[in-house]
Design an enzyme around this catalytic site. Structure first.
Site, short mmCIF file in Angstrom:
data_model
loop_
_atom_site.label_atom_id
_atom_site.label_comp_id
_atom_site.label_asym_id
_atom_site.label_seq_id
_atom_site.Cartn_x
_atom_site.Cartn_y
_atom_site.Cartn_z
N ASP A 510 0.87 -1.06 -0.13
CA ASP A 510 0.01 -0.07 -0.03
C ASP A 510 0.83 1.29 0.11
O ASP A 510 2.01 1.20 0.49
CB ASP A 510 -0.73 -0.09 1.25
CG ASP A 510 -2.22 -0.48 1.16
OD1 ASP A 510 -2.41 -0.98 0.13
OD2 ASP A 510 -2.76 -0.31 1.97
N ASP A 831 -4.34 -2.24 4.81
CA ASP A 831 -4.74 -1.62 6.23
C ASP A 831 -6.54 -1.62 6.06
O ASP A 831 -6.86 -1.79 7.33
CB ASP A 831 -4.14 -0.23 6.56
CG ASP A 831 -4.66 0.69 5.40
OD1 ASP A 831 -5.22 0.16 4.34
OD2 ASP A 831 -4.13 1.90 5.27
N ASP A 835 -8.86 -4.64 1.66
CA ASP A 835 -7.56 -5.44 1.49
C ASP A 835 -7.83 -6.80 1.92
O ASP A 835 -6.76 -7.61 1.69
CB ASP A 835 -6.50 -4.71 2.15
CG ASP A 835 -6.13 -3.17 1.73
OD1 ASP A 835 -6.19 -3.09 0.50
OD2 ASP A 835 -5.72 -2.54 2.33
#
Length: 1210
Positions: A510, A831, A835
């Site tokens: 990310d 997070d 996801d």
């Protein structure tokens, strides 16, 4: 039904937080029937199903009796009894709403009865909170009692090899006390050559006793190991529990309290990504959608609203929106708690009913117990196992070790069988054919004693051949690494993840929070036709624009997001809640305005309609009612998406002016792209007014959020963490490709990737947006094609504007790809709730400990407690270290195996007696298994581990360099030992120990052989510290005190054994000169090691590598079916770090029981699912019933259906 009950014993000990995902599909799968209960005033919820009535009737009390007695008409001065609240929580939808209105008027009435305020919450008064716990229970489900040390001892005794050794020792003992009637033993052959006196003859019992003593040691060590492991994981469980917090309002303040501290009457804030820790009734909600599949099995998200379906249940996930609820049931009285209690009761009943079944399955179910706690709420996945969800591929190392252990085990079994057969035949032929004796009745005990001796030698060969130290080495190495990784901010949830990380070839990261600091600030803005490169002075802005901007930001963001004053003087203000919203609120404060008064004027309850942010909308909108009866909608979101919905904008004076597509393109080129190229995230803020005359259809979102007026576009900076570029450089040097997957716009993403060092100018790389990515990988029908994906992913470095599905597709595509010389091992960081799928799919999923949602944490393998990318690099280092530790141990262990087996085998065949006695073998086994695994598995990692490329899935466990070392050292040791065996007595001028009769005293000759053998192992252990052909084997030796202690300790014990071991250890004390010779030969190992290092491996083409991972095309359908019964490697890892010095003979039993054991395992196999994922290549080792029955299902293509199975590697 067995499925439901089989879960019983293993489900209980979850931490309160994770009461959670129990029982979705499992419960749904049982026949729909209502449960009855003797006690407990409320009927069971309609979705708790199963034929448990008869069983549940017997002895279940759902809450302690004193509580029932205390519940008067109004329990403890509150207006609701526990029973009322429980029956209320069993209702759903309109039925529940009706019940609330009938009994309490509305939710506020319920809050009044519970003496709580919907806005202020409970008073933070310890006495009141304690009283509520007394009456309504604590938010905690009591864990199952841990096993006692004695239970663990009994379990360790169930090991097949140990039982065989015990039987052999007892027979040997019995025979040693039995004197045949005829004193003259001449008739029975050469039983004793008369060299021994009476005392010696009576010492025949010593060998049997010594074996029993060794067995006792093994059992105690095993039990202690299990016991300490259980304790460790209970510790981890309590840590996870303490870390799990939930937002509640007390005294009007928003607090984060531990989940276990929630009480009935608390007002809890629920938001996107939460895992609900208790049951409650919704007071106010914004666009709230909940995933109730963990309780109902229905995968559709359920829309919750205070006027439609206000019931929120523990263990369910908030997938969208936010809201506030009043807690109405906690712990065992919550809906999940009720199921747990039922299951617990069910398990006890089963145990009473069927002791035998308990013996077979209970052992494993109970052993798995501490792990549930540590693993948190992974229950739902475990149950999905019942369905046909393909499983996560077993860890890379696991596959290789399994295969290797089986190969060695088979060889050992064959060798030991041949040894016994040769010894027996030789004895029979010599006694009855050559000497022509007749089998006399009185001689039977003597002959039996010989056969027992041969049998013990056979078992000893097997014991030494089987590398049962492997499971221990893996366990110790992983457990040690996990403990140390805690210090490096990696909280490992699944043990095997730490080893898999060492093989990682790709990391999909990310951007926000991992590569950047996640402390966002607005640095540029476009307001009233002007592009401001820094925060403008309020006086330069039109009051109308400023007012609209302040209202749009204050109202259209979660009210839980706030900017709080700094904790220390001179520190930055604290950002609480969503970081992007914090940046916007900070922008208001920079403009010398305040958001709090606006929120007080329009509290959350007065918001008319909220469209919360989700990954599909990529925007958030809030509707408020205006004083004139009309409505105003505020919207914020990704600028390129929201600008398409704008038809007007505000000019410098705050007046409307048209905003045509041409103006938009202009704005994108001149404002948005330059901002994005500076690495800024651009957010558009807009509004729309609706007249009072006609209320729009709020469900028609595309109509409502359209025709907007743009107020401002702001550029938000999220600075790159200063340590990230260096960490990414280390990854790239270590052969790991870092890819960035983000929801940001492509220019922003590219700018940040360049700052991090993910992309370098002049390189050949791809940066794609989600849409373009999908266009390239899908065919005309819109289906994803692996071939197309294979053209994209190798060069892809940045995937921008990506949806969760894109991330999952990319990860799956890389894992499934077979291009390139080795298959990829992929790590993913995430997070958000969105996801989850990618984290689950990845070989290793990293969730953020600070910014991560519960859903992300639950799908992950490792939690980064500091949300920092550098911690991932440390995880790689530890992972590689685990892999190398196992290789070091293997190199050492296999050298000993090869030598000991050949010596025992040839010695037995030529001299009818093994030069190394059973008890000595057990000691050698202890050195090479238990101690060596401790010494070599605890080597600390060094930075140099990051200088080599990852091993990948296909690299063999034993490289050619290692094979060269193993065979080279074996040649040296065998030469020395055979020289000593056949000409040693001449060299030392002592009596020969060969062809000694039964019960003869220990000879110096054989003691020297034993001592030399051990000395060579000790020095070879130092050689084994290096596996890549390094010359300096002492490098860094003092950084590992455990290693030094073990080597010196073993040496000291060896002196004691040789000098004072006497008859039990078959040792005769040696002189100083003999000791020096033994040491000299031992040190020769180090010199020989240098000689071997000089030989270039490349010249030795004949050496074969060993321990490849199982190939994917070697699987039969039958084995695949058997593989379904797997129990995950990490599960076993935690359950049993058993030191079984000799588990070899379970191979034979395994062989015979393959079929029946698979059937037996079915009752608990559904309970033990770690994660569902979408890989269907390799299946795991099945570990069944008693701790040592091990079946290798399709993990090892050659062994599943008809082989002497293999060692399980816990």
């Amino acid at each position: 039904m067995t499925g439901c009950l089989g879960l019983a014993s293993s489900l209980l000990p979850l931490p309160p937080l994770y009461l959670t995902r129990a029982l979705g599909p499992q419960v749904a799968a049982c026949p729909q029937q209502r449960l009855h209960r003797q006690e407990g005033p409320a009927p069971s919820p309609p979705w708790v199903t199963g034929r448990m009535g008869d069983m549940a009737n017997s002895s279940i009390e759902f809450h302690p009796k004193p509580q029932q007695q205390r519940e008067g008409p109004h329990a403890g001065g509150f207006g609701c009894t526990l029973a009322e609240l429980r029956s209320l929580m069993e209702l759903r939808g309109a039925e529940a709403l009706q019940k609330v209105q009938e009994a309490y008027g509305d939710v506020s009435g319920l809050c009044r009865r519970l003496k709580t305020s919907p806005t202020e919450g409970l008073a933070d008064n310890a006495n009141d909170l304690e009283k509520r716990r007394q009456i309504y229970g604590q938010n905690f489900i009591p864990p199952k009692q841990p096993k006692t040390f004695l239970q663990l001892v009994w379990e360790a005794l169930q090991d097949v090899t140990l039982i065989i050794l015990e039987v052999a020792a007892i027979v040997s003992l019995g025979l040693s006390f039995y004197a045949p009637p005829g004193e003259e033993s001449e008739a029975c052959g050469n039983v004793s050559a008369g060299a021994e006196d009476e005392g010696e003859a009576e010492a025949g019992w010593i060998e049997g006793a010594a074996i029993l003593l060794s067995v006792t040691c093994v059992v105690l060590v095993t039990a202690f190991n299990d016991w300490s492991k259980e304790r460790q994981f209970r510790g981890l469980q309590s840590r996870i529990e303490q870390e799990q917090r939930f937002s509640v309002i007390r005294d009007g303040q928003l607090l984060q309290v531990p989940v276990a501290a929630l009480v009935v009457g608390d007002i809890a804030q629920v938001k996107y990504g939460d895992l609900l820790p208790a049951d409650g009734v919704l007071i106010q909600g914004n666009d709230l959608k909940v995933d109730e599949s963990s309780l109902t099995g229905e995968s559709d998200h359920v829309r919750k609203a205070a006027d439609r379906d206000p019931m929120l249940l523990s263990g369910t996930h908030v997938m969208e929106g936010s809201g506030r609820m009043v807690v109405t049931a906690v712990g065992v009285n919550s809906q999940t708690g009720i199921i747990f209690t039922l299951l617990g009761a069910g398990g006890e009943e089963e145990e009473k009913k069927d002791k035998k079944a308990k013996k077979q399955d209970g052992a494993v179910a109970m052993e798995m117990q501490p792990l549930k706690s540590a693993e948190g709420g992974e229950m739902e996945e475990r149950e999905k196992k019942k369905g046909s969800v393909p499983k996560k591929e077993k860890s890379v190392l696991q596959g290789k070790l399994t295969k290797l252990a089986v190969q060695i085990g088979k060889a050992g079994l064959v060798m030991s069988a041949i040894t016994v057969i040769i010894l027996v035949l030789y004895f029979v032929i010599e006694t009855f054919v050559v000497d022509g004796r007749v089998w006399l009745a009185e001689c039977t005990p003597v002959y039996v004693q010989y056969f027992v001796k041969f049998f013990i030698i056979g078992v000893t060969v097997l014991v030494v051949a089987v590398p049962e130290g492997l499971p221990l080495a893996v366990t110790i190495s992983l457990a040690y690494s996990v403990k140390k990784m805690m210090r490096d901010n990696n909280l490992v949830r699944h043990l095997d993840a730490c080893e898999t990380m060492g093989n990682a070839t790709a990391i999909c990261s990310d951007k926000t929070g991992t590569l950047t600091t996640n402390r966002m600030t607005v640095v540029q803005s476009y307001l009233g036709d002007t592009h401001h490169k820094e925060v403008p002075a309020p006086s330069t802005l039109s009051p109308k624009i400023l007012d609209l901007l302040v209202h749009a930001i204050s109202i259209n963001s979660a009210y839980t997001t706030k900017i709080l004053p700094p904790e220390k003087e001179g520190a930055l203000p604290r950002q609480v809640g969503n970081k992007t919203e914090c940046a916007l609120l900070g922008f208001i404060l920079d403009l010398k305005r305040d958001f709090q008064p606006v929120r007080e004027q329009i509290p959350e309850e007065k918001l008319y309609k909220v469209y919360t942010f989700n990954s599909v909308r990529k925007s958030m909108s809030t509707v408020i009612r205006m004083p004139d009866g009309g409505f105003r909608l505020f919207s914020k979101g990704a600028s390129e998406i929201l600008l398409k919905k704008c038809t007007n904008t505000l000019n410098g004076d705050g007046e409307l002016r048209g905003f045509r597509p041409r103006d938009r393109d202009d704005m994108v080129k001149k404002i948005i792209e330059p901002m994005a190229c500076d690495g800024l995230r651009t957010i558009c803020i807009a509004y729309r007014d609706f007249p009072a005359t006609q209320e729009p259809d709020w469900d028609n979102e595309s109509e409502v959020v359209g025709d907007l007026t743009c107020i401002a576009v702001v550029g938000i900076e999220d600075p790159v963490r200063p340590e990230v570029p260096e960490a990414i450089r280390k990854c790239q040097r270590a052969g790991i490709t870092v890819r960035m997957v983000t929801g940001d716009n492509i220019n922003t993403a590219r700018a940040i990737a360049a700052k991090c060092g993910i992309i370098h100018p002049g390189e050949d790389f791809l940066c794609l947006e989600g849409k373009e990515f999908n266009r390239r990988i899908r065919n005309e029908k819109g289906e994803i094609e692996q071939e197309r994906l294979d053209k994209v992913w190798p060069k892809l470095r940045v995937l921008a504007r990506s949806s969760p599905t894109d991330k999952h597709t990319l990860v799956k595509g890389i894992i499934d790809s077979s291009t390139g010389e080795q298959r990829q091992v992929v790590a993913v960081t995430g997070d958000g709730t969105n996801d989850g799928p990618a984290l689950k799919k990845a070989d290793v999923g990293f969730a953020m400990g600070i910014a991560g949602t519960d859903v992300a944490k639950e799908a992950s393998d490792i939690i980064l407690t500091d949300d920092n990318f550098t911690s991932i690099v440390k995880a790689v280092m530890w992972g590689r270290n685990v892999y190398d530790s196992i290789s070091k141990f293997l190199q050492f262990q296999l050298t000993v195996n090869v030598v000991a087996v050949i010596v025992a085998f040839t010695g037995a065949c030529i001299t009818q007696d093994s030069p190394l006695k059973a008890v000595q073998m057990l000691w050698v086994n202890l050195i090479m298994d238990t101690f060596a695994s401790l010494a070599l598995a605890t080597e600390p990692p060094t930075e140099s581990l990051l200088l080599r490329k990852p091993y990948g899935r296909d690299k063999p466990l034993i490289s050619r360099t290692m094979m060269k070392n193993i065979l080279g050292h074996a040649v040296y040791q065998l030469t020395v030992i055979f020289t000593l065996l056949f000409v040693g007595e001449l060299f030392f001028d002592i009596d020969s120990g060969r062809n000694a009769p039964l019960h003869s005293p220990p000879s110096e000759h054989y003691t020297i052989i034993f001592n030399t053998f051990v000395m060579m192992q000790l020095f070879n252990e130092i050689n084994a510290r290096k596996i890549h052909g390094e010359r300096n084997v002492f490098h860094g030796i003092f950084s590992n005190p455990i290693f030094c202690t073990i080597v010196l300790g073993t040496f000291a014990i060896q002196i004691v054994i040789v000098q004072f071991g006497g008859k039990p250890f078959s040792c005769s004390p040696l002189s100083t000169e003999q000791w020096l010779w033994c040491l000299f030969v031992g040190v020769g190992e180090l010199v020989w090691g240098q000689v071997i290092a000089t030989i270039p491996t490349s010249q030795l083409k004949c050496l074969k590598e060993a321990g490849h991972g199982p190939g994917k095309d070697e699987m039969t359908d039958e084995e695949l079916a058997e593989g379904e019964e797997e129990i995950d490697h990490a599960e076993r890892e935690l359950r049993r770090g058993q030191i079984l010095w000799f588990r070899g003979l379970n191979r034979i039993q395994t062989q015979m029981e393959v079929v029946s054991t698979f059937k037996r395992s079915a009752s608990f196999q559904g309970a033990v699912r770690r994660r569902s994922s979408v890989l269907s290549q390799l299946h795991d080792v099945t570990n069944l019933s008693t701790p040592t029955h091990v079946i290798l299902s399709a993990a090892n293509p050659t062994s599943a259906a008809g082989n002497p199975g293999g060692e399980s590697i816990p």
